[in-house]
Enzyme design. Structure first.
Site, PDB file in Angstrom:
ATOM      1  N   ASP A 223     -12.986   5.681 -11.686  1.00  0.00           N
ATOM      2  CA  ASP A 223     -11.898   6.334 -12.436  1.00  0.00           C
ATOM      3  C   ASP A 223     -11.390   5.464 -13.586  1.00  0.00           C
ATOM      4  O   ASP A 223     -11.269   5.927 -14.721  1.00  0.00           O
ATOM      5  CB  ASP A 223     -10.713   6.649 -11.509  1.00  0.00           C
ATOM      6  CG  ASP A 223     -10.998   7.823 -10.591  1.00  0.00           C
ATOM      7  OD1 ASP A 223     -11.871   8.648 -10.926  1.00  0.00           O
ATOM      8  OD2 ASP A 223     -10.337   7.915  -9.533  1.00  0.00           O
TER       9      ASP A 223
ATOM     10  N   ARG B  43       2.505  -2.046  -5.821  1.00  0.00           N
ATOM     11  CA  ARG B  43       2.629  -1.304  -7.093  1.00  0.00           C
ATOM     12  C   ARG B  43       3.665  -1.874  -8.051  1.00  0.00           C
ATOM     13  O   ARG B  43       3.381  -2.008  -9.242  1.00  0.00           O
ATOM     14  CB  ARG B  43       2.890   0.189  -6.824  1.00  0.00           C
ATOM     15  CG  ARG B  43       1.800   0.888  -6.017  1.00  0.00           C
ATOM     16  CD  ARG B  43       0.421   0.562  -6.513  1.00  0.00           C
ATOM     17  NE  ARG B  43      -0.619   1.253  -5.768  1.00  0.00           N
ATOM     18  CZ  ARG B  43      -1.910   1.031  -5.926  1.00  0.00           C
ATOM     19  NH1 ARG B  43      -2.334   0.124  -6.789  1.00  0.00           N
ATOM     20  NH2 ARG B  43      -2.794   1.696  -5.210  1.00  0.00           N
TER      21      ARG B  43
ATOM     22  N   ASP C 142       1.673   6.736  -5.630  1.00  0.00           N
ATOM     23  CA  ASP C 142       1.485   5.583  -6.510  1.00  0.00           C
ATOM     24  C   ASP C 142       1.865   5.859  -7.960  1.00  0.00           C
ATOM     25  O   ASP C 142       2.392   4.997  -8.652  1.00  0.00           O
ATOM     26  CB  ASP C 142       0.043   5.076  -6.417  1.00  0.00           C
ATOM     27  CG  ASP C 142      -0.215   4.353  -5.103  1.00  0.00           C
ATOM     28  OD1 ASP C 142       0.746   3.756  -4.565  1.00  0.00           O
ATOM     29  OD2 ASP C 142      -1.351   4.387  -4.607  1.00  0.00           O
TER      30      ASP C 142
ATOM     31  N   SER D 137     -11.394   6.676   0.764  1.00  0.00           N
ATOM     32  CA  SER D 137     -10.668   6.035  -0.325  1.00  0.00           C
ATOM     33  C   SER D 137      -9.938   4.851   0.281  1.00  0.00           C
ATOM     34  O   SER D 137      -9.146   5.002   1.216  1.00  0.00           O
ATOM     35  CB  SER D 137      -9.675   7.032  -0.932  1.00  0.00           C
ATOM     36  OG  SER D 137      -8.646   6.305  -1.584  1.00  0.00           O
TER      37      SER D 137
END
Ligand code: ARG
Length: 410
Positions: free
Chosen positions: A15, A95, A124, A176
């Site tokens: 991505d 994050r 996120d 994932s």
């Protein structure tokens, strides 16, 4: 005209590689990538070269591990923050630090926008964007996955091939996975069915209880003012300390979690987690607090732990409330110093001993032997007054132990 410069949060995966090229193409922008090392085991060597090969003008790979532990993980641990009483939040707490690193580089490189590779239905995106808004309100945020044309992995791979972007030949992982020093988050594939037990290959860093040693492993952890400083009597730097506990815990099947959780965006999702070190540390820290915090502070702090976890999970790290909570929590931690001995055995944790110079456990008050100094006689008056409100209520509102009709019906 000077080209627009954009910072991209870059992992080196599919991505974010597509994002680098896509932003160049669609916005004619110059790209600077930032990859943060939060202690993920995945090799970061080659990431910089890959970013450049994909078209980035400049690529940063930043070792953020020490800052991660000292400024983010230790506050989380001291708070006792577990989302929905369970998840130590390895992903969530990483994050805000990554957002801060993105902002720092954006400033240094004169970028006007930050792009990330989060999907439009996760937590996120919120964590990144709220943190960036707080730290740098003038920076634009671009979330390509919410707006671009690609509908599948295959389409993204075709795009890479068309533009000569190196796509690693490795077979797509069925899950994932997001990992760092504090833990691993694993979702998708068969895990999307909450009735399916996680297959053996889903777990990345822990053995199963059946594979764990048949004899218990003991670990001692020393804390100073709520912060772990040594394992088995050996002082370790903060990163090595967590690595060490991840290793010992992982080998004893500690820290596997299987959770259906409430996302901020309203979805219930199922994810499994592995957090061996974090699980041992939360357990040991809590046991030390049982010994060293007075009752009222301990109970009050437990309520705050939930709110603190919600703040982290919901992307509200850079907020005045979180800072104020930290001030309170740090005050409570002044006496949380001591040693905890934990027994690890086939996925279970047991307390095997605790000691502290600030221990509030007073043997003379607790003992049932003739050393006892507790004033038994004082209890009688205490109970009379303590029970008075209940006694008064039932005297007024019951007859022979039954509610009077007026009190029962209305
Ligand atoms: N549900 C977790 C959180 O919101 C983890 C999200 C990322 N998980 C993943 N497997 N990529 O904090």
């Amino acid at each position: 005209m000077k080209k627009e410069r954009i910072v991209v949060a870059y992992s080196g995966g599919l991505d974010t590689s597509v994002i680098v090229k896509w932003l160049q193409e669609t916005r004619n922008a110059e790209i600077v990538t930032v990859t943060g090392d939060l202690g993920q085991k995945k090799e970061l060597t080659g990431v910089k070269e890959k970013a450049i090969a994909t078209g980035a003008k400049k690529a940063y790979v930043l070792d953020l591990q020490k800052e991660f532990v000292e400024q983010y993980l230790w506050p989380t641990l001291k708070a006792g923050a577990l989302y929905e009483h369970t998840y130590p939040m390895a992903t969530s707490i990483g994050r805000p630090l990554l957002a801060k690193a993105l902002v720092d580089v954006a400033r240094k490189e004169g970028c006007t926008a930050v792009a990330h590779g989060c999907t439009g239905k996760g937590n996120d995106q919120v964590r990144f964007e709220v943190a960036i808004a707080a730290l740098a309100p003038d920076l634009k945020v671009i979330a390509p996955l919410r707006e671009w044309e690609f509908r599948s992995r295959e389409e993204e791979i075709a795009y890479c091939e068309k533009h000569g972007i190196p796509v690693s030949a490795t077979k797509k992982n069925p899950y994932s996975i997001d990992e760092n020093l504090w833990g691993t988050s694993i979702e998708c594939g068969v895990l999307e069915d909450p009735m399916v037990e996680p297959p053996l290959d889903a777990y990345q860093r822990t053995v199963s209880p059946a594979e764990a040693p048949d004899t218990p492993t003991y670990v001692t952890i020393d804390f100073r003012q709520g912060t772990p400083v040594a394992v088995n009597g050996k002082k370790l730097d903060v990163v090595a300390l967590i690595q060490k506990l991840n290793e010992i815990g992982g080998a004893n099947a500690i820290g596997r979690l299987d959770l259906v959780e409430n996302r901020l965006v309203g979805i219930k999702s199922r994810e499994i987690y592995e957090a061996p070190g974090a699980t041992i540390l939360h357990f040991a820290h809590r046991e030390l607090e049982r010994l060293t915090l007075d009752k009222e502070t301990m109970h009050y702090k437990a309520k705050m732990a939930n709110d603190y976890a919600d703040m982290i999970y919901n992307g509200l790290w850079f907020t005045p409330l979180r800072e104020a909570m930290d001030a309170f929590i740090d005050e409570t931690q002044k006496t949380v110093t001591g040693t905890v001995k934990v027994k690890l055995y086939k996925g279970t944790l047991e307390i095997a001993g605790r000691t502290s110079p600030h221990s509030l456990y007073d043997l003379k008050l607790a003992t049932y032997t003739d050393e006892d100094t507790f004033d038994h006689g004082a209890s009688a008056g205490f109970i009379t007054i303590y029970g008075l409100p209940a006694k008064t209520f039932y005297r007024v509102n019951t007859t022979n132990g039954r509610k009077k009709t007026s009190a029962a019906k209305k």
